[in-house]
Design an enzyme around this catalytic site. Structure first.
Site, PDB file in Angstrom:
ATOM      1  N   ILE A  40       1.483  29.564  70.059  1.00 51.58           N
ATOM      2  CA  ILE A  40       1.272  28.666  69.120  1.00 51.58           C
ATOM      3  C   ILE A  40       0.097  27.606  69.824  1.00 51.58           C
ATOM      4  O   ILE A  40      -0.684  27.178  69.024  1.00 51.58           O
ATOM      5  CB  ILE A  40       2.499  27.718  68.499  1.00 51.58           C
ATOM      6  CG1 ILE A  40       3.336  28.780  67.675  1.00 51.58           C
ATOM      7  CG2 ILE A  40       1.961  26.687  67.793  1.00 51.58           C
ATOM      8  CD1 ILE A  40       4.583  28.257  67.345  1.00 51.58           C
ATOM      9  N   ASP A  59      -1.669  23.331  80.564  1.00 54.32           N
ATOM     10  CA  ASP A  59      -0.530  24.337  80.688  1.00 54.32           C
ATOM     11  C   ASP A  59      -0.559  24.422  82.257  1.00 54.32           C
ATOM     12  O   ASP A  59      -1.127  23.812  83.132  1.00 54.32           O
ATOM     13  CB  ASP A  59      -1.207  25.552  80.169  1.00 54.32           C
ATOM     14  CG  ASP A  59       0.149  26.513  79.881  1.00 54.32           C
ATOM     15  OD1 ASP A  59       0.371  26.779  78.681  1.00 54.32           O
ATOM     16  OD2 ASP A  59       0.676  27.017  80.927  1.00 54.32           O
ATOM     17  N   ASP A  80       1.834  20.258  84.747  1.00 49.55           N
ATOM     18  CA  ASP A  80       3.122  20.137  84.648  1.00 49.55           C
ATOM     19  C   ASP A  80       3.777  19.154  84.014  1.00 49.55           C
ATOM     20  O   ASP A  80       4.022  18.040  84.446  1.00 49.55           O
ATOM     21  CB  ASP A  80       3.933  20.560  85.896  1.00 49.55           C
ATOM     22  CG  ASP A  80       5.253  20.830  86.003  1.00 49.55           C
ATOM     23  OD1 ASP A  80       5.771  20.626  84.985  1.00 49.55           O
ATOM     24  OD2 ASP A  80       5.863  21.366  87.065  1.00 49.55           O
ATOM     25  N   TYR A 169      19.128  25.458  73.218  1.00 47.82           N
ATOM     26  CA  TYR A 169      17.847  25.566  72.667  1.00 47.82           C
ATOM     27  C   TYR A 169      17.735  24.611  71.635  1.00 47.82           C
ATOM     28  O   TYR A 169      17.269  23.651  71.070  1.00 47.82           O
ATOM     29  CB  TYR A 169      17.285  26.885  72.325  1.00 47.82           C
ATOM     30  CG  TYR A 169      16.046  26.803  71.549  1.00 47.82           C
ATOM     31  CD1 TYR A 169      14.854  26.621  72.544  1.00 47.82           C
ATOM     32  CD2 TYR A 169      15.857  27.062  70.404  1.00 47.82           C
ATOM     33  CE1 TYR A 169      13.706  26.515  71.450  1.00 47.82           C
ATOM     34  CE2 TYR A 169      14.552  27.127  69.554  1.00 47.82           C
ATOM     35  CZ  TYR A 169      13.619  26.849  70.337  1.00 47.82           C
ATOM     36  OH  TYR A 169      12.181  26.985  69.607  1.00 47.82           O
ATOM     37  N   LYS A 173      16.149  21.020  70.310  1.00 50.71           N
ATOM     38  CA  LYS A 173      15.312  20.893  69.308  1.00 50.71           C
ATOM     39  C   LYS A 173      15.936  19.867  68.551  1.00 50.71           C
ATOM     40  O   LYS A 173      14.894  19.265  67.538  1.00 50.71           O
ATOM     41  CB  LYS A 173      15.014  22.304  68.665  1.00 50.71           C
ATOM     42  CG  LYS A 173      13.990  23.156  69.504  1.00 50.71           C
ATOM     43  CD  LYS A 173      12.854  22.602  70.126  1.00 50.71           C
ATOM     44  CE  LYS A 173      12.022  23.422  70.845  1.00 50.71           C
ATOM     45  NZ  LYS A 173      10.634  22.675  71.320  1.00 50.71           N
ATOM     46  N   VAL A 202       8.317  33.146  65.158  1.00 45.74           N
ATOM     47  CA  VAL A 202       6.742  33.562  65.542  1.00 45.74           C
ATOM     48  C   VAL A 202       6.426  34.408  66.405  1.00 45.74           C
ATOM     49  O   VAL A 202       7.065  34.311  67.499  1.00 45.74           O
ATOM     50  CB  VAL A 202       6.159  31.887  65.707  1.00 45.74           C
ATOM     51  CG1 VAL A 202       4.555  31.907  65.707  1.00 45.74           C
ATOM     52  CG2 VAL A 202       6.630  30.695  64.855  1.00 45.74           C
ATOM     53  N   ASP A 203       5.871  35.511  66.033  1.00 50.08           N
ATOM     54  CA  ASP A 203       5.334  36.363  66.976  1.00 50.08           C
ATOM     55  C   ASP A 203       4.411  36.004  68.003  1.00 50.08           C
ATOM     56  O   ASP A 203       3.096  35.912  67.592  1.00 50.08           O
ATOM     57  CB  ASP A 203       4.745  37.487  65.923  1.00 50.08           C
ATOM     58  CG  ASP A 203       4.633  39.142  66.808  1.00 50.08           C
ATOM     59  OD1 ASP A 203       4.791  38.904  67.958  1.00 50.08           O
ATOM     60  OD2 ASP A 203       4.089  39.995  66.150  1.00 50.08           O
ATOM     61  N   SER A 206       5.693  34.944  74.207  1.00 52.51           N
ATOM     62  CA  SER A 206       6.991  34.579  75.008  1.00 52.51           C
ATOM     63  C   SER A 206       8.118  35.363  74.057  1.00 52.51           C
ATOM     64  O   SER A 206       9.144  35.745  74.929  1.00 52.51           O
ATOM     65  CB  SER A 206       6.993  32.899  74.604  1.00 52.51           C
ATOM     66  OG  SER A 206       6.903  32.506  73.481  1.00 52.51           O
TER      67      SER A 206
END
Length: 267
Positions: A40, A59, A80, A169, A173, A202-203, A206
């Protein structure tokens, strides 16, 4: 007397200028974002640049970041986002920031019984603390210029929907949604907006890596697809369209919201 407020994004002339190619939807905006090397983040960086933004794409993976260097309007930096000193150093190097897009995240697989303390700490550090560090560092710069737009990456797997084997996770979120609303309400009168994006499945590279890491990758993929009411996963580019909207002045009256893009998964 009540002022009308900014009309950018609401005038016919605005849309005429976009349609004619005279301007992009993000012309003149400086956007700083994390996790831009793939998925994304990568798609959003390209979409931002195509709409005229100056994108500072960061990144931790320098090699994968190089794929963005050929796009006009994008400059890359290795960062980082869990390291406070690196974030502060970058802030000193940036004069202006219109949009801060916090994308970096990690997906842990398992229930609370599968989550060791190190897994909990690692996930919270990347998914929540990194956003705390980025916002706290760059928000003063936005306040000084009396305008700013913060976008955080959350998920439908959060306070929105319970998802099997996503304990830490989903917890992290859900915290992102809380952080988003807190920042939005605290600084709304100082010209700051803050929203979060809540994708479904989402494809992305990761996701494909996580699927391949499962004992039975074919079954894991089938399970992901089976839960999609649309019969497919979202593409990163589809989420990037929402990112552009939230980064633009078209969403000038939008703040404090969790924007769901999940193909009906949460219904």
């Amino acid at each position: 007397m009540i002022a009308d407020g900014p009309k950018v994004g609401r005038t016919e002339n605005y849309w005429e200028r976009i349609a004619s190619g005279i301007m992009g939807r993000l012309d003149g905006k400086v956007i700083l974002m994390s996790a831009a090397a793939q998925g994304i983040g990568h798609a959003a960086a390209i979409a931002f640049a195509k709409e005229g933004a100056q994108v500072i794409a960061t990144d931790i993976n320098e090699e994968k970041l190089k794929g963005l260097e050929s796009y006009k309007g994008i400059q890359t930096r290795v960062l980082d986002v869990t390291k406070k000193e690196q974030i502060e150093k970058l802030c000193q190097e940036i004069d202006k920031i219109d949009v801060l897009f916090n994308v970096a995240g990690f997906v842990h697989h398992g229930t609370i019984l599968d989550c060791e303390e190190k897994d909990w700490d690692f996930t919270m550090n990347i998914n929540v603390r990194s956003m705390y560090l980025m916002i706290k560092t760059f928000l003063p710069k936005m306040l000084a210029q009396k305008s700013g737009n913060i976008i955080n990456m959350s998920s439908v797997a959060s306070s929105i929907k319970g998802v099997v084997n996503r304990c830490v996770y989903s917890t992290s979120k859900a915290a992102v949604i809380g952080l988003t609303k807190s920042v939005a309400i605290d600084f709304i009168e100082q010209g700051i907006r803050c929203n979060c994006i809540c994708p479904g499945t989402v494809d992305t590279p990761s996701l494909r890596e996580r699927i391949q890491a499962r004992p039975n990758p074919e079954q894991a993929l089938a399970d992901f697809l089976a839960r999609q009411k649309t019969g497919r996963m979202a593409t990163a580019e589809e989420v990037a369209h929402l990112c552009v909207y939230l980064a633009s002045d078209e969403s000038a009256y939008v703040t404090g919201n969790a924007h769901i893009i999940d193909g009906g998964w949460g219904l």
